[in-house]
Design a protein around this motif. Structure first.
Motif, PDB file in Angstrom:
ATOM      1  N   VAL A  26       0.851  -1.177   0.000  1.00 54.35           N
ATOM      2  CA  VAL A  26       0.000   0.000   0.000  1.00 54.35           C
ATOM      3  C   VAL A  26       0.891   1.233   0.000  1.00 54.35           C
ATOM      4  O   VAL A  26       1.860   1.307   0.754  1.00 54.35           O
ATOM      5  CB  VAL A  26      -0.955  -0.009   1.214  1.00 54.35           C
ATOM      6  N   ASN A  27       0.541   2.166  -0.847  1.00 54.32           N
ATOM      7  CA  ASN A  27       1.258   3.419  -0.980  1.00 54.32           C
ATOM      8  C   ASN A  27       0.455   4.524  -0.314  1.00 54.32           C
ATOM      9  O   ASN A  27      -0.736   4.660  -0.566  1.00 54.32           O
ATOM     10  CB  ASN A  27       1.451   3.744  -2.471  1.00 54.32           C
ATOM     11  N   ALA A  28       1.112   5.325   0.515  1.00 51.92           N
ATOM     12  CA  ALA A  28       0.503   6.525   1.083  1.00 51.92           C
ATOM     13  C   ALA A  28       0.636   7.626   0.030  1.00 51.92           C
ATOM     14  O   ALA A  28       1.614   8.364   0.001  1.00 51.92           O
ATOM     15  CB  ALA A  28       1.188   6.899   2.386  1.00 51.92           C
ATOM     16  N   ALA A  29      -0.340   7.695  -0.860  1.00 53.56           N
ATOM     17  CA  ALA A  29      -0.292   8.577  -2.028  1.00 53.56           C
ATOM     18  C   ALA A  29      -0.870   9.955  -1.709  1.00 53.56           C
ATOM     19  O   ALA A  29      -1.530  10.149  -0.681  1.00 53.56           O
ATOM     20  CB  ALA A  29      -1.081   7.934  -3.173  1.00 53.56           C
ATOM     21  N   ASN A  30      -0.655  10.882  -2.628  1.00 60.27           N
ATOM     22  CA  ASN A  30      -1.324  12.175  -2.524  1.00 60.27           C
ATOM     23  C   ASN A  30      -2.564  12.157  -3.411  1.00 60.27           C
ATOM     24  O   ASN A  30      -2.727  11.270  -4.248  1.00 60.27           O
ATOM     25  CB  ASN A  30      -0.373  13.332  -2.887  1.00 60.27           C
ATOM     26  N   SER A  31      -3.446  13.122  -3.226  1.00 62.58           N
ATOM     27  CA  SER A  31      -4.733  13.102  -3.927  1.00 62.58           C
ATOM     28  C   SER A  31      -4.594  13.297  -5.436  1.00 62.58           C
ATOM     29  O   SER A  31      -5.512  12.967  -6.182  1.00 62.58           O
ATOM     30  CB  SER A  31      -5.667  14.162  -3.345  1.00 62.58           C
ATOM     31  N   ARG A  32      -3.458  13.788  -5.898  1.00 60.28           N
ATOM     32  CA  ARG A  32      -3.229  13.946  -7.336  1.00 60.28           C
ATOM     33  C   ARG A  32      -2.710  12.658  -7.969  1.00 60.28           C
ATOM     34  O   ARG A  32      -2.596  12.580  -9.187  1.00 60.28           O
ATOM     35  CB  ARG A  32      -2.231  15.083  -7.584  1.00 60.28           C
ATOM     36  N   LEU A  33      -2.346  11.675  -7.131  1.00 60.36           N
ATOM     37  CA  LEU A  33      -1.759  10.416  -7.618  1.00 60.36           C
ATOM     38  C   LEU A  33      -0.556  10.713  -8.509  1.00 60.36           C
ATOM     39  O   LEU A  33      -0.338  10.056  -9.527  1.00 60.36           O
ATOM     40  CB  LEU A  33      -2.796   9.574  -8.373  1.00 60.36           C
ATOM     41  N   ALA A  34       0.230  11.703  -8.100  1.00 60.24           N
ATOM     42  CA  ALA A  34       1.300  12.214  -8.959  1.00 60.24           C
ATOM     43  C   ALA A  34       2.696  11.963  -8.403  1.00 60.24           C
ATOM     44  O   ALA A  34       3.639  12.594  -8.846  1.00 60.24           O
ATOM     45  CB  ALA A  34       1.086  13.711  -9.177  1.00 60.24           C
ATOM     46  N   GLY A  35       2.839  11.058  -7.473  1.00 56.68           N
ATOM     47  CA  GLY A  35       4.146  10.834  -6.867  1.00 56.68           C
ATOM     48  C   GLY A  35       4.448  11.931  -5.869  1.00 56.68           C
ATOM     49  O   GLY A  35       3.802  12.977  -5.850  1.00 56.68           O
ATOM     50  N   GLY A  68      -9.250   8.792   1.845  1.00 62.39           N
ATOM     51  CA  GLY A  68     -10.011   7.621   2.253  1.00 62.39           C
ATOM     52  C   GLY A  68     -10.231   6.611   1.139  1.00 62.39           C
ATOM     53  O   GLY A  68     -10.586   5.470   1.397  1.00 62.39           O
ATOM     54  N   GLN A  69     -10.024   7.019  -0.097  1.00 65.47           N
ATOM     55  CA  GLN A  69     -10.244   6.135  -1.237  1.00 65.47           C
ATOM     56  C   GLN A  69      -8.923   5.508  -1.686  1.00 65.47           C
ATOM     57  O   GLN A  69      -7.864   5.883  -1.218  1.00 65.47           O
ATOM     58  CB  GLN A  69     -10.888   6.906  -2.382  1.00 65.47           C
ATOM     59  N   ALA A  70      -9.010   4.554  -2.618  1.00 65.29           N
ATOM     60  CA  ALA A  70      -7.820   3.850  -3.077  1.00 65.29           C
ATOM     61  C   ALA A  70      -7.995   3.400  -4.518  1.00 65.29           C
ATOM     62  O   ALA A  70      -9.123   3.174  -4.972  1.00 65.29           O
ATOM     63  CB  ALA A  70      -7.551   2.638  -2.182  1.00 65.29           C
ATOM     64  N   VAL A  71      -6.867   3.285  -5.219  1.00 65.07           N
ATOM     65  CA  VAL A  71      -6.821   2.730  -6.571  1.00 65.07           C
ATOM     66  C   VAL A  71      -5.671   1.731  -6.607  1.00 65.07           C
ATOM     67  O   VAL A  71      -4.794   1.742  -5.737  1.00 65.07           O
ATOM     68  CB  VAL A  71      -6.641   3.828  -7.650  1.00 65.07           C
ATOM     69  N   ILE A  72      -5.662   0.879  -7.629  1.00 63.20           N
ATOM     70  CA  ILE A  72      -4.640  -0.170  -7.703  1.00 63.20           C
ATOM     71  C   ILE A  72      -3.936  -0.134  -9.059  1.00 63.20           C
ATOM     72  O   ILE A  72      -4.562   0.141 -10.078  1.00 63.20           O
ATOM     73  CB  ILE A  72      -5.267  -1.558  -7.429  1.00 63.20           C
ATOM     74  N   THR A  73      -2.621  -0.378  -9.006  1.00 60.81           N
ATOM     75  CA  THR A  73      -1.812  -0.498 -10.218  1.00 60.81           C
ATOM     76  C   THR A  73      -0.934  -1.736 -10.086  1.00 60.81           C
ATOM     77  O   THR A  73      -0.844  -2.335  -9.016  1.00 60.81           O
ATOM     78  CB  THR A  73      -0.878   0.723 -10.423  1.00 60.81           C
ATOM     79  N   GLY A  74      -0.251  -2.048 -11.165  1.00 58.38           N
ATOM     80  CA  GLY A  74       0.773  -3.080 -11.095  1.00 58.38           C
ATOM     81  C   GLY A  74       1.941  -2.589 -10.251  1.00 58.38           C
ATOM     82  O   GLY A  74       2.045  -1.404  -9.929  1.00 58.38           O
ATOM     83  N   GLY A  75       2.835  -3.509  -9.929  1.00 55.44           N
ATOM     84  CA  GLY A  75       3.965  -3.190  -9.069  1.00 55.44           C
ATOM     85  C   GLY A  75       5.223  -2.754  -9.785  1.00 55.44           C
ATOM     86  O   GLY A  75       6.226  -2.471  -9.124  1.00 55.44           O
ATOM     87  N   ALA A  80       6.522  -6.879  -5.105  1.00 54.67           N
ATOM     88  CA  ALA A  80       5.063  -6.969  -5.032  1.00 54.67           C
ATOM     89  C   ALA A  80       4.465  -6.831  -6.424  1.00 54.67           C
ATOM     90  O   ALA A  80       4.895  -5.986  -7.215  1.00 54.67           O
ATOM     91  CB  ALA A  80       4.508  -5.878  -4.117  1.00 54.67           C
ATOM     92  N   ARG A  81       3.457  -7.642  -6.710  1.00 54.89           N
ATOM     93  CA  ARG A  81       2.794  -7.581  -8.022  1.00 54.89           C
ATOM     94  C   ARG A  81       1.928  -6.344  -8.187  1.00 54.89           C
ATOM     95  O   ARG A  81       1.688  -5.887  -9.301  1.00 54.89           O
ATOM     96  CB  ARG A  81       1.915  -8.820  -8.226  1.00 54.89           C
ATOM     97  N   TYR A  82       1.392  -5.833  -7.064  1.00 53.35           N
ATOM     98  CA  TYR A  82       0.461  -4.708  -7.104  1.00 53.35           C
ATOM     99  C   TYR A  82       0.847  -3.644  -6.093  1.00 53.35           C
ATOM    100  O   TYR A  82       1.438  -3.942  -5.056  1.00 53.35           O
ATOM    101  CB  TYR A  82      -0.966  -5.169  -6.782  1.00 53.35           C
ATOM    102  N   VAL A  83       0.438  -2.410  -6.413  1.00 55.33           N
ATOM    103  CA  VAL A  83       0.517  -1.300  -5.464  1.00 55.33           C
ATOM    104  C   VAL A  83      -0.887  -0.731  -5.340  1.00 55.33           C
ATOM    105  O   VAL A  83      -1.530  -0.405  -6.345  1.00 55.33           O
ATOM    106  CB  VAL A  83       1.486  -0.192  -5.927  1.00 55.33           C
ATOM    107  N   ILE A  84      -1.344  -0.640  -4.113  1.00 56.35           N
ATOM    108  CA  ILE A  84      -2.628   0.007  -3.838  1.00 56.35           C
ATOM    109  C   ILE A  84      -2.298   1.401  -3.318  1.00 56.35           C
ATOM    110  O   ILE A  84      -1.596   1.547  -2.321  1.00 56.35           O
ATOM    111  CB  ILE A  84      -3.455  -0.799  -2.823  1.00 56.35           C
ATOM    112  N   HIS A  85      -2.774   2.410  -4.030  1.00 54.85           N
ATOM    113  CA  HIS A  85      -2.488   3.799  -3.705  1.00 54.85           C
ATOM    114  C   HIS A  85      -3.690   4.352  -2.945  1.00 54.85           C
ATOM    115  O   HIS A  85      -4.787   4.419  -3.501  1.00 54.85           O
ATOM    116  CB  HIS A  85      -2.262   4.611  -4.981  1.00 54.85           C
ATOM    117  N   THR A  86      -3.480   4.735  -1.695  1.00 55.73           N
ATOM    118  CA  THR A  86      -4.566   5.295  -0.900  1.00 55.73           C
ATOM    119  C   THR A  86      -4.149   6.662  -0.386  1.00 55.73           C
ATOM    120  O   THR A  86      -2.965   6.914  -0.140  1.00 55.73           O
ATOM    121  CB  THR A  86      -4.975   4.351   0.252  1.00 55.73           C
ATOM    122  N   VAL A  87      -5.133   7.528  -0.245  1.00 53.24           N
ATOM    123  CA  VAL A  87      -4.873   8.903   0.164  1.00 53.24           C
ATOM    124  C   VAL A  87      -5.385   9.097   1.586  1.00 53.24           C
ATOM    125  O   VAL A  87      -6.591   9.025   1.840  1.00 53.24           O
ATOM    126  CB  VAL A  87      -5.563   9.904  -0.792  1.00 53.24           C
TER     127      VAL A  87
END
Length: 183
Positions: A26-35, A68-75, A80-87
């Motif tokens: 799980v990635n602690a992402a920002n709301s722009r999903l921009a790294g 509070g929401q999340a999206v998923i990408t490949g790893g 890890a095969r996947y990264v779940i990005h949540t804000v």
């Protein structure tokens, strides 16, 4: 610290989330999903540009991602095969902060379960640049994960903490959790 809840191994460990050999992190992402910095920057640096390319598609489709929401990408290049990005929420002491933080964990587990992941590693969401006090965030994180295991069971959940202090807090809380049986 290792403990069992239902049939799920729940572990707190001191380490680097980007090297965890699990189905998803799980990635602690920002709301722009921009790294960004912190966990987000480390995941993108080690995972490579494939992760950002997938996030570009998600942003084109839906814009960013609210707290509070999340999206998923490949790893990408991660183990890890996947990264779940949540804000996570930017902490402000608001009554909604714990609810939004809990939703990060619940929605991440929902996505993991939906993709058939069996193992998932979480950082301590919102406790870095978003200033959520670790002493307040850790109980919310653990309670949310334990509650979400009923509808979204996995074989193993890891809380991968970057500092000895954070590890101590999570370990103590997991050990004190009465429903868990130490291994």
């Amino acid at each position: 610290m290792k403990a069992k809840f239902r049939d799920t191994l729940v572990t707190a460990l001191l380490g680097d989330i980007t090297v965890q050999d699990v189905d998803g992190i799980v990635n602690a992402a920002n709301s722009r999903l921009a790294g960004g910095g912190g966990v987000d920057g480390a995941i993108h640096a080690r995972g490579g540009p494939a992760i950002m390319r997938e996030l570009d598609v998600i942003r084109a489709r839906q814009g960013g991602c609210p707290a509070g929401q999340a999206v998923i990408t490949g790893g990408g290049n991660l183990a890890a095969r996947y990264v779940i990005h949540t804000v996570g929420p930017v902490y402000g002491g608001r009554p909604s902060d714990p609810e939004l933080l809990a939703a990060c964990y619940t929605n991440s587990l929902r996505l993991a379960h939906g993709r058939g992941l069996r193992t998932l590693a979480f950082p301590s969401i919102s406790t870095g640049a978003y200033r959520y006090p670790i002493e307040a965030a850790a109980p919310v994180a653990i309670a949310a994960v334990l509650a979400a295991l009923a509808p979204y069971p996995l074989a193993e959940i890891r809380f991968v903490l970057h500092s000895a202090g954070d590890y101590g807090i999570y370990s103590r809380l997991l050990a004190a959790e009465g429903r868990l049986q130490p291994q």
